[in-house]
Structures are given as structure tokens and as C-alpha cells.
Design an enzyme around this catalytic site. Structure first.
Site, PDB file in Angstrom:
ATOM      1  N   PHE A   1       1.116  -1.345   0.484  1.00 15.86           N
ATOM      2  CA  PHE A   1      -0.287  -0.011   0.220  1.00 15.86           C
ATOM      3  C   PHE A   1       0.724   1.249   0.099  1.00 15.86           C
ATOM      4  O   PHE A   1       0.865   2.179   0.535  1.00 15.86           O
ATOM      5  CB  PHE A   1      -1.026   0.059   1.206  1.00 15.86           C
ATOM      6  CG  PHE A   1      -1.796  -1.494   1.621  1.00 15.86           C
ATOM      7  CD1 PHE A   1      -1.904  -1.834   0.264  1.00 15.86           C
ATOM      8  CD2 PHE A   1      -1.838  -1.026   3.215  1.00 15.86           C
ATOM      9  CE1 PHE A   1      -3.014  -2.985   0.304  1.00 15.86           C
ATOM     10  CE2 PHE A   1      -2.425  -3.078   2.817  1.00 15.86           C
ATOM     11  CZ  PHE A   1      -3.407  -3.537   1.697  1.00 15.86           C
TER      12      PHE A   1
ATOM     13  N   GLU B   1       1.004  13.868   9.447  1.00 12.76           N
ATOM     14  CA  GLU B   1       0.522  13.323   9.044  1.00 12.76           C
ATOM     15  C   GLU B   1      -1.034  13.413   8.991  1.00 12.76           C
ATOM     16  O   GLU B   1      -2.158  12.991   7.379  1.00 12.76           O
ATOM     17  CB  GLU B   1       0.846  11.459   8.184  1.00 12.76           C
ATOM     18  CG  GLU B   1       0.363  10.899   7.351  1.00 12.76           C
ATOM     19  CD  GLU B   1       0.944   9.359   7.223  1.00 12.76           C
ATOM     20  OE1 GLU B   1       2.123   9.441   7.503  1.00 12.76           O
ATOM     21  OE2 GLU B   1       0.565   8.770   7.241  1.00 12.76           O
TER      22      GLU B   1
HETATM   23  C1  LIG Z   1      -4.195   4.445   0.041  1.00 11.88           C
HETATM   24  C2  LIG Z   1      -3.448   4.632   0.659  1.00 11.88           C
HETATM   25  C3  LIG Z   1      -2.794   4.740   0.519  1.00 11.88           C
HETATM   26  C4  LIG Z   1      -1.421   4.097   1.316  1.00 11.88           C
HETATM   27  N1  LIG Z   1      -0.105   4.644   1.749  1.00 11.88           N
HETATM   28  C5  LIG Z   1       1.035   4.904   2.846  1.00 11.88           C
HETATM   29  C6  LIG Z   1       1.546   4.458   2.164  1.00 11.88           C
HETATM   30  O1  LIG Z   1       2.008   5.796   1.533  1.00 11.88           O
HETATM   31  N2  LIG Z   1       3.010   4.195   3.330  1.00 11.88           N
HETATM   32  C7  LIG Z   1       2.755   3.228   4.104  1.00 11.88           C
HETATM   33  O2  LIG Z   1       3.584   2.747   5.400  1.00 11.88           O
HETATM   34  N3  LIG Z   1       1.490   2.962   4.075  1.00 11.88           N
HETATM   35  C8  LIG Z   1       0.244   3.600   3.272  1.00 11.88           C
HETATM   36  N4  LIG Z   1      -1.238   2.439   3.370  1.00 11.88           N
HETATM   37  C9  LIG Z   1      -1.435   1.912   4.736  1.00 11.88           C
HETATM   38  C10 LIG Z   1      -2.458   2.137   5.736  1.00 11.88           C
HETATM   39  O3  LIG Z   1      -1.253   3.278   6.668  1.00 11.88           O
HETATM   40  C11 LIG Z   1      -2.554   1.167   6.391  1.00 11.88           C
HETATM   41  O4  LIG Z   1      -3.645   0.150   5.768  1.00 11.88           O
HETATM   42  C12 LIG Z   1      -3.637   1.327   7.587  1.00 11.88           C
HETATM   43  O5  LIG Z   1      -2.699   1.970   8.433  1.00 11.88           O
HETATM   44  C13 LIG Z   1      -4.396   0.335   8.476  1.00 11.88           C
HETATM   45  O6  LIG Z   1      -3.247  -0.742   8.254  1.00 11.88           O
HETATM   46  P1  LIG Z   1      -3.733  -2.564   7.482  1.00 11.88           P
HETATM   47  O7  LIG Z   1      -4.551  -2.113   6.381  1.00 11.88           O
HETATM   48  O8  LIG Z   1      -2.907  -3.595   7.650  1.00 11.88           O
HETATM   49  O9  LIG Z   1      -4.941  -2.753   8.653  1.00 11.88           O
HETATM   50  P2  LIG Z   1      -5.231  -3.706   9.666  1.00 11.88           P
HETATM   51  O10 LIG Z   1      -4.298  -3.238  10.572  1.00 11.88           O
HETATM   52  O11 LIG Z   1      -4.745  -5.495   9.678  1.00 11.88           O
HETATM   53  O12 LIG Z   1      -6.828  -3.167  10.442  1.00 11.88           O
HETATM   54  C14 LIG Z   1      -7.353  -3.983   9.947  1.00 11.88           C
HETATM   55  C15 LIG Z   1      -8.578  -3.375  11.123  1.00 11.88           C
HETATM   56  O13 LIG Z   1      -9.156  -4.066  11.900  1.00 11.88           O
HETATM   57  C16 LIG Z   1      -8.701  -3.154  12.935  1.00 11.88           C
HETATM   58  N5  LIG Z   1      -7.907  -2.743  13.921  1.00 11.88           N
HETATM   59  C17 LIG Z   1      -6.502  -3.365  14.295  1.00 11.88           C
HETATM   60  N6  LIG Z   1      -5.957  -2.867  15.714  1.00 11.88           N
HETATM   61  C18 LIG Z   1      -7.059  -2.878  15.973  1.00 11.88           C
HETATM   62  C19 LIG Z   1      -6.977  -1.771  17.761  1.00 11.88           C
HETATM   63  N7  LIG Z   1      -6.099  -3.082  18.201  1.00 11.88           N
HETATM   64  N8  LIG Z   1      -8.575  -2.306  17.772  1.00 11.88           N
HETATM   65  C20 LIG Z   1      -8.810  -2.184  16.992  1.00 11.88           C
HETATM   66  N9  LIG Z   1      -9.086  -2.291  15.653  1.00 11.88           N
HETATM   67  C21 LIG Z   1      -8.172  -2.337  15.212  1.00 11.88           C
HETATM   68  C22 LIG Z   1      -8.746  -1.380  12.327  1.00 11.88           C
HETATM   69  O14 LIG Z   1      -9.000   0.196  11.881  1.00 11.88           O
HETATM   70  C23 LIG Z   1      -9.069  -1.750  10.689  1.00 11.88           C
HETATM   71  O15 LIG Z   1     -10.711  -2.153  10.768  1.00 11.88           O
HETATM   72  C24 LIG Z   1      -2.182   3.412   2.558  1.00 11.88           C
HETATM   73  C25 LIG Z   1      -3.270   2.986   2.244  1.00 11.88           C
HETATM   74  C26 LIG Z   1      -3.909   3.232   1.609  1.00 11.88           C
HETATM   75  C27 LIG Z   1      -5.553   2.597   1.602  1.00 11.88           C
END
Ligand SMILES: Cc1cc2nc3c(=O)[nH]c(=O)nc-3n(C[C@H](O)[C@H](O)[C@H](O)COP(=O)(O)OP(=O)(O)OC[C@H]3O[C@@H](n4cnc5c(N)ncnc54)[C@H](O)[C@@H]3O)c2cc1C
Length: 382
Positions: A158, A245
Site C-alpha cells: 500500500f 500526516e
Molecule cells: C490509499 C492508501 C495509501 C496508503 N499509503 C501508505 C504509505 O504511503 N505508506 C505506508 O506505510 N502505508 C500506507 N498505507 C497503509 C495504511 O497506513 C494501512 O492500510 C493502515 O494503517 C491500516 O493497516 P492495515 O491495512 O494493515 O489494516 P489492519 O491493521 O489489519 O486493520 C484491519 C482492521 O482492524 C482494525 N484494528 C486493527 N488493530 C486494532 C485495534 N488495536 N483496535 C481496534 N481495531 C483495530 C483496523 O482499524 C481495521 O479496521 C496506505 C493505505 C491506503 C488505503
């Protein structure tokens, strides 16, 4: 409402940015959206007119502008009609080069910050992995020190600017035994084109102008002097920069919501149903009033955060509130707006409809709403 946040210099900068975007970005955005790519020349043009890295030191090409200039830039990017473009620029300006500025030494800044400010190189921040997003401490990408090199193995996903960009500020584990594990995280700059680095462009449901990539590291040899700061400082730097950010993300959301409201108001005044403009139906008028209220509330909180942040006050809790609130708010606004637009709200040729999938990302990227609420409640002492 006038919040008296910006000076005449900020407003002059706003006019320059607005003019530039209206001439050089907005008319071409649909074409870039189709090609799913920002032409490289626009980065150079932005660099030449001083729209990249303006907060950084003059020694590297910046002008040492205060942090409120970042807010002005984000507001104008929000209004340029291409949120994906804004995401790419803020990923470069506010989310990745910031680490080189914060932790880099003079040589590193000359090597990477100067070309980023000039728009000759595009920067990305690579933290998220297939197995770890919200849980930053859970990353598994490994950087093993061998002599004067790090050997890097792992995967990121991502990553904004990860496909067409040149520099990856990459979060890696340099110490697998560190307790707690986050103390083993470091930031290393990996130059694209280094043998062993490969990227796959991801297809998203919106924000197509900005490229988002999955990145693979296979026995990537990186000189040890690509480490930013000291080993083990990565997590703290990431948590620190998250504040900027998230503030910028919230600002983008507020301004985009305002733009959607304007377009929806126009429609509500012009569209006739049952012999009168639909804006005359109380249910629609009240929806518009709710939208305007939510936008103004969020703007007030955002400006308060921006004001305190620019004075280096720790407003982690308030910025977390703002990011969560503004990103959820803009999604409600675009939902209600598309409802008010009726069938037109579902047609991709309508500007508001196009934003619907674009905006879905904002409650997820840069820290999810759930994580923001976790931070807020923790700081509340719960
Ligand atoms: C368009 C886009 C651009 C991005 N750009 C970047 C970038 O440039 N660099 C980068 O490093 N990342 C980037 N990201 C990644 C983004 O930061 C992550 O998608 C985000 O931090 C969520 O992580 P995950 O997708 O692994 O979801 P997960 O961490 O797997 O979470 C899945 C679900 O579980 C919930 N959850 C997780 N932990 C908890 C908790 N402790 N309590 C309650 N709920 C919880 C979350 O809220 C979510 O609803 C990007 C994402 C998108 C969609």
C-alpha cells in the site's frame, strides 16, 4: 468564519498555489487519472516554483517556511479536483521527506532532500506490510548489518509513490531481540533501482492519479550510511511524524467536504422536483445544514490543532480526534451529497460521484479511525 490563523504571506502563497494548480493540474487531472500516473515534469515544475519542501532549510533548497504553509498547500490541493494528486504530493512533502529532514545528516540531506525539494526525485514512506499495518511494531522486514552494509529482506504494501517514486524511507527491523519489539525498528533510505528491489502497482477503487505499490526486497544491499539517525529510532520518528500526516489528512478531508457541499448546494438550487428546487424541501435543506455544521466544527478543531502544532505543542490527542472525525465526516458528506444528487450522484461523469470511492481510503490510510480512538482513549486514561 475567520479564524485569523494565516498571515498575508500565507495568503499570498495560497494564491500562487491555487493559480498553479488551476493552470497545470486541474485541466489535466482526468487524463492523468486515466493513465494512472502523474507526469514526472509536474514534480519538476512544482520544485522550481518552490512548492516542494518549502519548510526545509535553505541549505538544501527550502525556504524555512513555518508549518502553516503546509496547511495552506494541503487546502489548495484538496480543491484542485484530483484528490489522488494531493495524496501523492503530501506523501512526498509531509509524510516521507520529513524523516530525511528530521533524522538525516548533512550528506544525506544533500543527497536526498535537495533533489526532493527540486522535484527531481519523488519520495515515499514504506512502513505497512502485508502482515502489519496498524501494528507498526509487528513489521517483519529485516535489515541485517554485514560490514558496512545492510542486507534487506521483506515486503511492504500500500505504499503511495511506491511505484513511480525514487526513494523509499523504509521501516525495517535492525534488532530482532529488542524488547519491546518497537525498539528494534530503524529507518533506512532505499533507492529504487537498487538490485533486489521490485515493485508491483496496485489497482485501487479510487485515487487513481497516485500510484500505490507492493514492494519486495530480496537480499538488497544498502550502504550502512543510508540509515537515518540511529538504529532503533525508527518507531519514535514514525509516531512523531504521524501527527503531521494525520493533521494534513484531516485538513484535506475538511476542504474536500466543503467543495462537495458547494457543488451539492448548486444542484439543490437548480434541480426542480414537484414544482420547486429540491433545496426547498426541508429534509434536503436540513441535510445541507448538517453538512455545513459538521464541516465548520471539523475546520475549527483542525485550525486549533494546526495552530498548536505549528507552535510545537503536543496535541497528539486532538490531532487523533481531528483525523478520525474529519475522515468519517467527509465520508458522510459524500454519502449525503450523492443522495441529494439522485441518479447523477451515481454517474462517474459527475465530480461529486467520482469522489465517492476516492474518499473511502481516508478513514483507513495514515491510521484507521479505530486506532485513532484507541490513542484518544489511552490519552484519556482509559
Ligand atoms: C490509499 C492508501 C495509501 C496508503 N499509503 C501508505 C504509505 O504511503 N505508506 C505506508 O506505510 N502505508 C500506507 N498505507 C497503509 C495504511 O497506513 C494501512 O492500510 C493502515 O494503517 C491500516 O493497516 P492495515 O491495512 O494493515 O489494516 P489492519 O491493521 O489489519 O486493520 C484491519 C482492521 O482492524 C482494525 N484494528 C486493527 N488493530 C486494532 C485495534 N488495536 N483496535 C481496534 N481495531 C483495530 C483496523 O482499524 C481495521 O479496521 C496506505 C493505505 C491506503 C488505503
Amino acid at each position: 468564519m475567520n479564524y485569523d490563523l494565516f498571515t498575508g504571506e500565507h495568503e499570498q502563497f495560497r494564491r500562487q498555489v491555487s493559480r498553479f494548480l488551476a493552470e497545470k493540474v486541474t485541466p489535466f487531472a482526468p487524463e492523468w487519472e486515466m493513465k494512472r500516473e502523474i507526469p514526472r515534469s509536474i514534480w519538476g515544475e512544482m520544485g522550481r516554483v518552490g512548492f516542494l519542501g518549502f519548510c526545509y532549510d535553505q541549505a538544501y533548497g527550502g525556504v524555512g517556511a513555518d508549518e502553516l504553509f503546509r496547511i495552506v498547500m494541503a487546502q489548495e490541493l484538496a480543491l484542485c479536483g484530483a484528490p489522488g494528486f494531493g495524496i501523492s504530493v503530501t506523501a512526498h512533502n509531509d509524510m516521507s521527506t520529513t524523516y530525511i529532514n528530521l533524522l538525516g545528516n548533512h550528506e544525506q540531506k544533500l543527497r536526498w532532500l535537495t533533489p526532493c525539494i527540486a522535484g527531481e526525485k519523488v519520495c515515499a514512506i514504506a512502513v505497512t506490510e502485508p502482515g502489519a499495518g496498524s501494528d507498526v511494531a509487528g513489521i517483519a522486514t529485516r535489515a541485517e548489518k554485514k560490514g558496512d552494509q545492510y542486507i534487506i529482506n521483506g515486503q511492504k504494501t500500500f505504499i503511495t509513490n511506491g511505484y513511480y517514486g525514487d526513494l523509499l524511507v523504509t521501516a525495517v527491523k535492525t534488532d530482532l531481540k529488542a524488547t519491546p519489539p518497537y525498539k528494534g525498528i530503524s529507518l533506512i533510505v532505499i533507492e529504487k533501482g537498487t538490485p533486489g528491489v521490485s515493485a508491483r502497482k496496485l489497482e485501487k477503487i479510487g485515487g487513481h492519479i497516485s500510484d500505490t505499490a507492493e514492494i519486495f526486497f530480496e537480499d538488497v544491499e544498502v550502504p550502512a550510511n543510508h540509515l537515518l539517525g540511529q538504529e532503533g529510532m525508527g518507531f519514535f520518528a514514525i509516531m512523531t511524524n504521524f501527527q503531521l500526516e494525520r493533521l494534513i489528512a484531516g485538513i484535506l478531508c475538511v476542504e474536500i467536504a466543503g467543495w462537495i457541499l458547494d457543488k451539492t448546494m448548486d444542484h439543490a438550487k437548480q434541480r426542480i422536483a414537484f414544482g420547486k428546487p429540491i433545496g426547498k424541501f426541508q429534509v434536503i435543506r436540513h441535510k445541507l445544514a448538517d453538512m455545513a455544521t459538521a464541516i465548520e466544527l471539523n475546520r475549527a478543531l483542525g485550525y486549533q490543532c494546526a495552530n498548536q502544532f505549528s507552535r510545537r505543542v503536543d496535541v497528539t490527542m486532538e490531532i487523533s480526534m481531528f483525523k478520525a472525525s474529519a475522515s468519517e465526516m467527509v465520508n458522510r458528506v459524500v454519502y449525503d451529497a450523492t443522495q441529494i444528487l439522485g441518479g447523477y450522484g451515481y454517474m462517474a461523469e459527475y465530480e461529486v460521484a467520482k469522489l465517492y470511492p476516492d474518499l473511502r481510503a481516508v478513514t483507513i490510510a495514515g491510521g484507521t479511525t479505530e486506532i485513532m480512538k484507541d490513542i484518544i482513549s489511552r490519552l484519556m486514561g482509559i
